[in-house]
Scaffold this motif. Structure first.
Motif, mmCIF file in Angstrom:
data_model
loop_
_atom_site.group_PDB
_atom_site.id
_atom_site.type_symbol
_atom_site.label_atom_id
_atom_site.label_comp_id
_atom_site.label_asym_id
_atom_site.label_seq_id
_atom_site.Cartn_x
_atom_site.Cartn_y
_atom_site.Cartn_z
ATOM 1 N N SER A 1 56.186 53.856 39.165
ATOM 2 C CA SER A 1 54.860 53.745 39.788
ATOM 3 C C SER A 1 54.861 54.354 41.186
ATOM 4 O O SER A 1 53.929 55.060 41.574
ATOM 5 C CB SER A 1 54.428 52.281 39.867
ATOM 6 O OG SER A 1 54.302 51.731 38.592
ATOM 7 N N GLY A 2 55.906 54.099 41.950
ATOM 8 C CA GLY A 2 56.012 54.651 43.297
ATOM 9 C C GLY A 2 56.081 56.163 43.281
ATOM 10 O O GLY A 2 55.403 56.842 44.058
ATOM 11 N N ILE A 3 56.886 56.714 42.407
ATOM 12 C CA ILE A 3 57.012 58.173 42.293
ATOM 13 C C ILE A 3 55.683 58.778 41.854
ATOM 14 O O ILE A 3 55.269 59.823 42.360
ATOM 15 C CB ILE A 3 58.156 58.537 41.323
ATOM 16 C CG1 ILE A 3 59.499 58.159 41.939
ATOM 17 C CG2 ILE A 3 58.126 60.023 40.983
ATOM 18 C CD1 ILE A 3 60.677 58.305 41.012
ATOM 19 N N SER A 4 55.001 58.118 40.930
ATOM 20 C CA SER A 4 53.699 58.613 40.470
ATOM 21 C C SER A 4 52.684 58.629 41.608
ATOM 22 O O SER A 4 51.925 59.594 41.756
ATOM 23 C CB SER A 4 53.176 57.750 39.331
ATOM 24 O OG SER A 4 54.032 57.819 38.231
ATOM 25 N N ILE B 1 53.311 58.881 44.815
ATOM 26 C CA ILE B 1 53.690 59.943 45.756
ATOM 27 C C ILE B 1 53.251 61.300 45.218
ATOM 28 O O ILE B 1 52.682 62.117 45.951
ATOM 29 C CB ILE B 1 55.205 59.911 46.018
ATOM 30 C CG1 ILE B 1 55.561 58.654 46.826
ATOM 31 C CG2 ILE B 1 55.662 61.162 46.751
ATOM 32 C CD1 ILE B 1 57.044 58.402 46.952
ATOM 33 N N LEU B 2 53.486 61.558 43.944
ATOM 34 C CA LEU B 2 53.080 62.837 43.350
ATOM 35 C C LEU B 2 51.566 63.005 43.371
ATOM 36 O O LEU B 2 51.056 64.097 43.654
ATOM 37 C CB LEU B 2 53.609 62.956 41.925
ATOM 38 C CG LEU B 2 55.120 63.148 41.789
ATOM 39 C CD1 LEU B 2 55.528 63.119 40.326
ATOM 40 C CD2 LEU B 2 55.558 64.428 42.447
ATOM 41 N N LEU B 3 50.840 61.941 43.087
ATOM 42 C CA LEU B 3 49.379 62.015 43.128
ATOM 43 C C LEU B 3 48.870 62.295 44.535
ATOM 44 O O LEU B 3 47.910 63.046 44.718
ATOM 45 C CB LEU B 3 48.761 60.732 42.590
ATOM 46 C CG LEU B 3 48.814 60.565 41.080
ATOM 47 C CD1 LEU B 3 48.333 59.171 40.690
ATOM 48 C CD2 LEU B 3 48.003 61.619 40.391
ATOM 49 N N SER C 1 46.392 66.116 48.332
ATOM 50 C CA SER C 1 46.374 66.858 49.590
ATOM 51 C C SER C 1 46.386 68.360 49.345
ATOM 52 O O SER C 1 45.767 69.128 50.076
ATOM 53 C CB SER C 1 47.535 66.440 50.492
ATOM 54 O OG SER C 1 48.763 66.836 49.937
ATOM 55 N N ALA C 2 47.077 68.813 48.307
ATOM 56 C CA ALA C 2 47.093 70.249 47.984
ATOM 57 C C ALA C 2 45.711 70.703 47.557
ATOM 58 O O ALA C 2 45.271 71.803 47.909
ATOM 59 C CB ALA C 2 48.115 70.526 46.891
#
Length: 53
Positions: free
Chosen positions: A6-9, A11-13, A18-19
């Motif tokens: 969940s944490g990695i998801s 961060i990726l989102l 931002s991109a």
């Protein structure tokens, strides 16, 4: 393990979000006007290439 995924998801989102905001930002510099001479002797201007992928 679920917390890690969940944490990695999240961060990726946030990176994707931002991109996307940067891609939509109209204050980014435009492509400079340059005339390119091709190998066959023809010329292309960068303004003619805008919008092409």
């Amino acid at each position: 393990m679920r917390i890690l995924i969940s944490g990695i998801s999240l961060i990726l989102l946030s990176f994707i979000s931002s991109a996307q905001q940067l891609a939509d930002d109209d204050s980014l510099p435009l492509l400079p006007a340059i005339t390119l001479k091709m190998a066959d002797g023809s010329t292309n201007q960068t303004q003619d290439l805008l919008g092409q992928t």
